[in-house]
Scaffold this motif. Sequence first.
Motif, PDB file in Angstrom:
ATOM      1  N   SER A 166     -83.967  34.766  38.586  1.00 13.04           N
ATOM      2  CA  SER A 166     -82.673  34.665  37.892  1.00 13.04           C
ATOM      3  C   SER A 166     -81.571  34.200  38.834  1.00 13.04           C
ATOM      4  O   SER A 166     -80.721  33.385  38.462  1.00 13.04           O
ATOM      5  CB  SER A 166     -82.303  36.023  37.279  1.00 13.04           C
ATOM      6  N   PHE A 223     -82.128  30.470  39.359  1.00  7.53           N
ATOM      7  CA  PHE A 223     -81.701  29.702  38.190  1.00  7.53           C
ATOM      8  C   PHE A 223     -80.180  29.661  38.079  1.00  7.53           C
ATOM      9  O   PHE A 223     -79.597  28.645  37.667  1.00  7.53           O
ATOM     10  CB  PHE A 223     -82.300  30.304  36.906  1.00  7.53           C
ATOM     11  N   THR A 224     -79.531  30.761  38.433  1.00  4.36           N
ATOM     12  CA  THR A 224     -78.072  30.809  38.390  1.00  4.36           C
ATOM     13  C   THR A 224     -77.470  29.773  39.340  1.00  4.36           C
ATOM     14  O   THR A 224     -76.531  29.043  38.977  1.00  4.36           O
ATOM     15  CB  THR A 224     -77.575  32.215  38.770  1.00  4.36           C
ATOM     16  N   GLY A 247     -78.190  26.258  38.019  1.00  5.93           N
ATOM     17  CA  GLY A 247     -77.344  25.997  36.856  1.00  5.93           C
ATOM     18  C   GLY A 247     -75.899  25.742  37.241  1.00  5.93           C
ATOM     19  O   GLY A 247     -75.244  24.848  36.687  1.00  5.93           O
ATOM     20  N   LEU A 277     -79.013  27.380  32.121  1.00  4.94           N
ATOM     21  CA  LEU A 277     -79.606  28.102  33.259  1.00  4.94           C
ATOM     22  C   LEU A 277     -78.648  29.161  33.793  1.00  4.94           C
ATOM     23  O   LEU A 277     -79.058  30.281  34.114  1.00  4.94           O
ATOM     24  CB  LEU A 277     -79.952  27.111  34.376  1.00  4.94           C
TER      25      LEU A 277
END
Length: 629
Positions: free
Chosen positions: A493, A496-497, A500, A528
């Motif tokens: 996560s 992805f953060t 994104g 994302l």
Amino acid sequence: MGFLVDTQKEGGGHSWGYLRSLVRRKQVDSAASAEPHSHHHHQLAKALTVPHLIAIGVGATIGAGVYILVGTVAREHSGPSLALSFLIAGIAAALSAFCYAELSSRCPSAGSAYHYSYICVGEGVAWLIGWALILEYTIGGSAVARGISPNLALIFGGEDGLPSILARHQIPGLDVVVDPSAAILVFIVTGLLCLGIKESTFAQGIVTAANVCVLLFVIVAGSYLGFKTGWAGYELSSGFFPFGVDGMFAGSATVFFAFIGFDSVASAAEEVKNPQRDLPIGIALSLFLCCAVYMMVSIVIVGLVPYYAMDPDTPISSAFASHDMQWAVYLITLGAVMALCSALMGALLPQPRILMAMARDGLLPSLFSDVNRGTQVPVKATIATGLCAATLAFFMDVSQLAGMVSVGTLLAFTMVAVSVLILRYVPPDELPLPASLQDRIDAVSFISGDNSNKQPLLGESDASVHFPVIEKQEALGCWVLSEKNRRKVAGWSIMFTCIGAFLLSYAASSLNFPGVIRYPLCGIGGSLLLAGLIALSSIDQDGARHTFGHSGGFICPFVPLLPIICILINMYLLVNLGSATWARVSVWLVIGVLVYVFYGRKHSSLANAVYVTTAHAEEIYREHEASLA
């Protein structure tokens, strides 16, 4: 349980060894817990308190930019809403300040963002952050020094008023303008920093107080003129937002860089008497005072003169001159000189400590880690910093390179926010121990029933063991993630953060991209980012966060939302720095990669480290101490 990270001795080829060296992480108190014979004199003086930290933070932040920035931003972006631009920028800077406050109190050692990245992310990223910060402080100090001589000339009655030994001269036959006064001032500040942290901070406090007094004069005298003349700058037909709300936000992005400097407080963390209490207070008060001064000055100056009539080069001086207060021009110019001197101290103070931290870790030659026994400062690193900055200030007009300063700061801000997320959700659960303890590690592993299987730093213990994605928590009657999979979800996560945030920032800033490319990129990046935020908000933070590092300090609020917003803001600013700036920075970073590959990686203090789980580290230390007794 214990495993070697010697990248040259392990199997799997050199490419896997290089990758492994990039992700090895050090422990929080690596300097204090290192082998005594190698670091017995590498300790800095514990001498700083909250007033010293405020002097460092305010002095490094309020440079001469405020004497120029208010005119440029008001004319081109904000108009009368300039104070709101400073407020929004201050709030954005406060997000990074919250992250710095937690990490500096948990990990109070020299090195600032480099130190935090090495603990939470890995050696490769930490090296790049440290290398970028070296560039930032060197060019920043040189640029500040080059700006002092023109202001000194104004005090002495013009460019011809300075003595010839201090005035700028052009070398015949070369397009080079040398600046002796800039180099002399750098040497003076370098000598002051070598005397001791308490002495140099005291001097910086005096200079900063003089600068603040001048700005208070601007606020008080300007308010008197404004009430006397009716605040002409606010009685305009264009209203409070002549460039719209978008213009106000554009002004915020510009003045954000006026808040850079509070991170200098974190660089002195190892020299603070009570870091868990004083560092967060010092960072917070520094940022609050700077934001308050910026807003009050901008409210007064924009009210005295209509924004479109402001002088972009000397807005404050010209505002008082337009009200027949020519004598105030000299006082304001003196304040600008004081601000530049204070900012020069703020630029040269952190770099020796970053060099020292990198040398302690073996990534740079050990001479930079030497601390003078008498003054308890890294004198060799300070002299090296002063020589580089003075040479640049003497020979080069570094104004074109000023944008490179922002890259190091924004990269550091971004990684500090990422480090907070890692610390909260996936804190390191392994500690590096010296290879000399290998026998003790094997003994403890045997007692524990572990066969001492060597594992990669970020690898799994046994792929054949089945770990269910979820396990039933019967006492509560619900289903929860197992600890192993919770860390997996959190790690992905966070990644992805970051991806994104980059895609969203890049697509939103690339106005020349065709819509068929730009809008899908925005959608992917936003998705994302949102998915990472939802995932991190839905899972529990790691229980080890309460005991990681030094407890009892500041805790960053609103995690994960606050660090993620911080990452997004800093990435947006990084993307918008321009291709020319990134081209110059890329050359420096490539040089840094070569230095790391051919020197830092081989000499790293973690090259032969043995990693063990946190749970067994204390047992190994106890066994080792018992064997020595």
